[in-house]
Design an enzyme around this catalytic site. Sequence first.
Site, mmCIF file in Angstrom:
data_model
loop_
_atom_site.group_PDB
_atom_site.id
_atom_site.type_symbol
_atom_site.label_atom_id
_atom_site.label_comp_id
_atom_site.label_asym_id
_atom_site.label_seq_id
_atom_site.Cartn_x
_atom_site.Cartn_y
_atom_site.Cartn_z
ATOM 1 N N HIS A 121 -24.924 19.528 -5.012
ATOM 2 C CA HIS A 121 -25.753 18.496 -5.649
ATOM 3 C C HIS A 121 -25.540 18.461 -7.154
ATOM 4 O O HIS A 121 -25.595 17.414 -7.775
ATOM 5 C CB HIS A 121 -27.232 18.725 -5.311
ATOM 6 C CG HIS A 121 -27.636 17.971 -4.078
ATOM 7 N ND1 HIS A 121 -28.651 18.368 -3.252
ATOM 8 C CD2 HIS A 121 -27.139 16.839 -3.545
ATOM 9 C CE1 HIS A 121 -28.767 17.502 -2.250
ATOM 10 N NE2 HIS A 121 -27.854 16.578 -2.411
ATOM 11 N N GLU A 125 -9.131 8.664 7.485
ATOM 12 C CA GLU A 125 -9.610 9.979 7.026
ATOM 13 C C GLU A 125 -8.899 11.103 7.761
ATOM 14 O O GLU A 125 -9.057 12.265 7.421
ATOM 15 C CB GLU A 125 -11.111 10.116 7.294
ATOM 16 C CG GLU A 125 -11.952 9.185 6.459
ATOM 17 C CD GLU A 125 -13.385 9.157 6.939
ATOM 18 O OE1 GLU A 125 -14.254 9.717 6.277
ATOM 19 O OE2 GLU A 125 -13.638 8.549 8.006
ATOM 20 N N ASP A 150 -12.222 13.264 3.172
ATOM 21 C CA ASP A 150 -11.893 13.882 4.453
ATOM 22 C C ASP A 150 -10.397 13.982 4.656
ATOM 23 O O ASP A 150 -9.903 14.984 5.176
ATOM 24 C CB ASP A 150 -12.539 13.103 5.604
ATOM 25 C CG ASP A 150 -13.965 13.570 5.831
ATOM 26 O OD1 ASP A 150 -14.170 14.797 5.902
ATOM 27 O OD2 ASP A 150 -14.874 12.733 5.902
ATOM 28 N N CYS A 168 -11.748 4.420 -0.592
ATOM 29 C CA CYS A 168 -13.178 4.551 -0.865
ATOM 30 C C CYS A 168 -13.581 6.009 -1.049
ATOM 31 O O CYS A 168 -14.739 6.309 -1.273
ATOM 32 C CB CYS A 168 -14.001 3.897 0.240
ATOM 33 S SG CYS A 168 -13.775 4.683 1.839
#
Length: 829
Positions: free
Chosen positions: A450, A687, A711, A758
């Site tokens: 985070h 991915e 990914d 993306c």
Amino acid sequence: MSLIITSPLRGWATTLDSVPDPVFAQRMMGDGVAIQPLGDTVVAPFDGEVVTLHDAGHAISLRSAEGAEVLIHIGLDTVMLKGEGFTPLVVIGDKVSRGDPLIRFDLDAVALAATSLITPVIVTNAEAFAISRRTVDCAIGACEALMTLVPVQAEARRRSDDGTVVEQAVTLSLPHGIHARPAARIGETARRFEADVHLLNGDKRGDARSTVALLALGTSFGDDVVVQTRGDDAEAALAAIVALLATDMGEGAPAATSILPINEQVLRAGQIGGVIASPGLAMGPAARLRQAEIAVSRDGSGPVEERAALLAARCDVRGRIAARADSADGSVAAVMQAHLALIDDPELLAGAEKRIAEGRSAGFAWRGAIHDQVDAIRATGNAHLIERIDDLIDIDRQLLSTLTGTPADAESVPAGAIVVADDLLPSQLVALASAKPAGICLARGGPTSHVAILCAGMGLPALVAMGDALDAVADSAPLLLDAEMGHVTVAPLPADSEAFAARLAKRDARREAARAGARDACQTADGTRIEIFANIGTVEDAVLAAAQGAEGSGLVRSEFLFLDRETAPSEDEQHAAYQGIANALAGKPVIIRLLDIGGDKPAAYIPIAHEENPALGQRGIRVALARPDLLETQLRAILRVQPVGQCKIMIPMVASIDELRHVRALVERLRGEMGIAAPVEVGVMVETPAAAMTADLLAAEADFLSIGTNDLTQYVLAMDRGNPAVAAGVDAMHPAVLRMIGETCRLATARGRWVGVCGGLASDPAALPILVGLGATELSAVPGFVAEAKQIVRGLTLIEARAHAELALQCKSAAEVRALARVFEETRR
Ligand code: PEP
Ligand code: MG
């Protein structure tokens, strides 16, 4: 007397090994250097005469007054172009001076038509000249030193009185003397002859066929070494060994004008490497943050009092977090929401209550409850979840500092400082933000924590996982934080600081210009349309993205609606969210990714049996196909959004065409049932390596492809994206990942489908020129980066980007790609 050959082109100098043509790579025409051109004019590399000029205008050779002959061959297989795109500016026999234009060529057209633009510059008369020094693996300008040639001097040979031994002295050009690799080359050459071959360095003498003996000579750059040969073919052996020793054997040294050698880019003396958590640059003094343990007493003053104290402290903390959530946007608000959920978490409350009932203090009870949860999370072994432990520790600290009246650590950080800490909790970072630090360096932490997400959201450059070396950084030490290359320089030299300040100023100017043009559509300098979209999760994100100039959303992470709750959102709830996003983006394209749950994003109400390896298990579309009820509800909610067609559907974690067919069939059935006449686009995320390598098959049936580099990187490199132990290697700039992206673009565009990116790489300024060069025409970035992304793309020509991408694909590591990207930024017009 040596002869300096200067570069006939502006570009990137590399070894002949990188030329994908054995004629050059195996030195069949001679030794030399290759250049990936960034300029369109070949100029004379020395004063001399034009001796050959091919009819097709793609190759020219010159002879110097000293007799050195150099061939310049523009691109590979360019003879096939039969002169198209090449304009010779000289004729055979012309006398030219260094820097005179020789051939101009159409960089764009030749790049499109040729196998490669790479341009070998070859010394063709090796029997007379050897390369003693060469410039490779760096950017080079036309007329900058490329190679140094030394004549192979037959007259310097001496013969012993009895005539059996011939010898010659030679000055070593090997930058590191004769070490293992050159020794092997010398041995190889010596073995081609019958003669005995020995090398002498001072009073040391070694057999040229013995690597160990050659190493024992202890030679260095510039040493005068004597080669002695004896036997039938002594003359030939001597000539061959001397010619070899006169060269640098391909171990080229960088030009004085170039950047540092790439392998030293990342870690020079005084530099500490780290993992880029949030890209950017910062300079300033170190501000060390030390976190004292907050002491709590074991026993309380009675359950009633302790319960009340805990309640009051929770109220306080809740109020502060809620206030921050209200004033924050995007990712910061999302993290604050996660913390709000923790402060009222029933498991934590039950754990604390149990201890209070046993007579413990509120602080002791709360800490105990937190640690129970931390232990439980650790026991899962899921690295991504383990990164989330920070959030629990954060809540623990916030509550205990309120209960005990311990002040927060952040207040002591001066504005403009670079915060140096072992680790940082999300709340500490948020509190720090008001002090306006310039950047963050953490010894621990991971790139998907985070704290990393928050830094990226705040535009605060950050490096994590820097290790114990960070301990040595003293408070107030001047630092240069390079979160584009992944290192920090401690106590830099004045020259380094000046160069860094210039880079920073350039970046700031670009940001300023970016703000001015944020709302305009984006295209490259030579007119290729590149759409700059934003990744979003909520309606608030969409509002923010629109304000930043996003031309749409290339990734709506719909799973945000599904996480941290007890049941799945209803069709109406989902529809309201999707419609809100579509409205906020006012008719611009919105690509909604279907529920991407599983792996590192579990949802309690979608049970997935325990998996040994969740990243390779029930994830993304696999979960949705196993739960048709959820998939159908989501598709209906998307199809209801008005105007029809604004929302496109994107399928996550695709590994086979069947998954696309399945979703497409469902969409078509629902359209029929819902009476929707207008078509709705369905695309796939790339991915998995499987999707990348079958992009042509997918493109035949998908409306678009969008590369999820986060990914894709973990699957290509076989490195868990959430595991701090391998975090240092998880860099999407790895050439293997870039090659996958390049293949995807090549295969899909050949089928007439556009390809977007993306994943996180689309938010990395260093990566944008490469992505455009590889063929991506849509880039979906974090909202805060949209304006800058437009500015970067506007400053590029497609041809420049392609040449740059081609070089990136030839790099040997992510660090080398990042070094190349930096040079590209610095040398661009
Ligand atoms: C990706 O994998 O690059 C991506 C965009 O998806 P996520 O990061 O949400 O897995
Ligand atoms: Mg993904």
